[in-house]
Structure formats: C-alpha cells, structure tokens
Design an enzyme around this catalytic site. Structure first.
Site, PDB file in Angstrom:
ATOM      1  CG  HIS A  72     -70.270  37.278  58.045  1.00  0.00           C
ATOM      2  ND1 HIS A  72     -69.219  36.695  58.713  1.00  0.00           N
ATOM      3  CD2 HIS A  72     -71.331  36.469  58.259  1.00  0.00           C
ATOM      4  CE1 HIS A  72     -69.625  35.582  59.301  1.00  0.00           C
ATOM      5  NE2 HIS A  72     -70.903  35.423  59.027  1.00  0.00           N
ATOM      6  CD  GLU A 143     -66.743  38.860  55.977  1.00  0.00           C
ATOM      7  OE1 GLU A 143     -67.368  39.876  56.382  1.00  0.00           O
ATOM      8  OE2 GLU A 143     -66.368  37.944  56.722  1.00  0.00           O
TER       9      GLU A 143
END
Length: 200
Positions: A72, A143
C-alpha cells in the site's frame, strides 16, 4: 535461490478500475477495497474474490502460504513500515522476524513505525481476514509513505521509484534471510500501540 525455495503468487493490482480513475483507496463503487476481505462479493469485488479463492485452494491442498503481503501507499506516516497481527505473546517472534530483518537491511524501512495490533476496525482488511480465516501467521500490509522519510539514509527525501525498487529487492532478500534463520531473533514481547496513534 529464493525462487528455488518459494513459489510466488503475484497480483499486480487489486483495484484497477479505481486507480485508473484516480482513486488511491476506493473502487468505482466508492468503497474502500481493503475493508471487503471477509466475504467479498464476486461481482462487486472480483479481484478480491478470486485472489482469496486462490489462497483458499492452496490451503485446501495443504499448501498454506508461508507469507501474505499487501503493498500500500500511506498518506500520513513517513518511511516504509509494516502492519501485522499479534494477539498472543507466542506469536511475537514469528511475526516480527521479517520486519526486524528489513529494519536492518532496508534503508527506507522503519521498525519503529510498524504496528502489530489487531483492532476491530481492521477486521475486514486483507492482512487480518486472511490471518483469521486461513491461519497465515505472517500476514502483513507493507506501507510506503507518500510523505517521504524522516530517518536513516533517506531522511528528508521523497521516496521515488528507485527507492521503492530497492525496497522490493530488500523485501525479497528479507524473505530469504527469514527462511534461513534457524531460530527467530530475540524480540520484545511488548504490545505495540494501535495503528493510528503509533508514530504520531
């Protein structure tokens, strides 16, 4: 060497219709794709439905994935970091081993930004749903910040394509090191703060 040890199942994009129309998180339905993993509808969320189907088949064949990772972008916290799932002290060393390796070997990665709390609001994310439903202990979200780095070699820099490619290579190296470790490294049993508060 890595491909001799593991078979990789790679889905390059889980939200193609949303992303091509400029969305970071939502599909064309206007819904967060990473909150639909518990029981994704085959027509509304076909990429999730079929990705989950592949995992379900592997588990049924006795080939449960060693690791799942969802990649992400993050709009608030800096650096590259991971979310994982720890609810028992016995899970601590296993789940934290890969992030610890990455903290050592990947310049953009920050273990201090990682979080391993399982919150109710995250129950329907990929990393929690696949962990709960299929017993994939090492189920993560990786992330990468849109906001650059505030530590290490890249402090004060925006993370660009070169940094992300390097992070991908280090992630693969980390899996190889993890698989070769005879014993998990010595890690703290303390519980991290929740994902929204940690690092703020």
């Amino acid at each position: 060497q890595l491909r001799n040890k593991f078979i990789f199942k790679i889905v390059p994009m889980l939200n193609p219709d949303g992303v091509i129309n400029g969305s970071h998180r939502c599909s064309l339905l206007g819904l967060d794709m990473n909150r639909q993993w518990i029981n994704p509808h085959p027509s509304l969320y076909p990429t999730l439905y079929h990705t989950k189907g592949v995992i379900q088949l592997l588990v049924a064949l006795g080939k449960r994935p060693v690791l799942y990772c969802d990649f992400h972008g993050h709009s608030r916290k800096k650096n590259v970091f991971m979310y994982g799932n720890i609810t028992q002290p016995s899970e601590n060393a296993t789940v934290k081993l890969l992030p610890t390796i990455l903290d050592i070997h990947a310049p953009a990665f920050s273990f201090s930004n990682c979080c391993f709390t399982v919150e109710k609001s995250r129950e329907s994310t990929a990393r929690v749903a696949l962990w709960r439903q299929y017993g994939i202990t090492r189920s993560y979200t990786l992330e990468s910040s849109y906001c650059g780095a505030d530590q290490g070699l890249y402090k004060g820099c925006q993370l660009g394509t070169q940094h992300l490619e390097e992070m991908g290579a280090k992630f693969c190296e980390g899996i190889l090191i993890m698989s070769s470790a005879d014993q998990p490294c010595c890690l703290s049993d303390e519980t991290d703060e929740d994902e929204d508060r940690k690092g703020s």
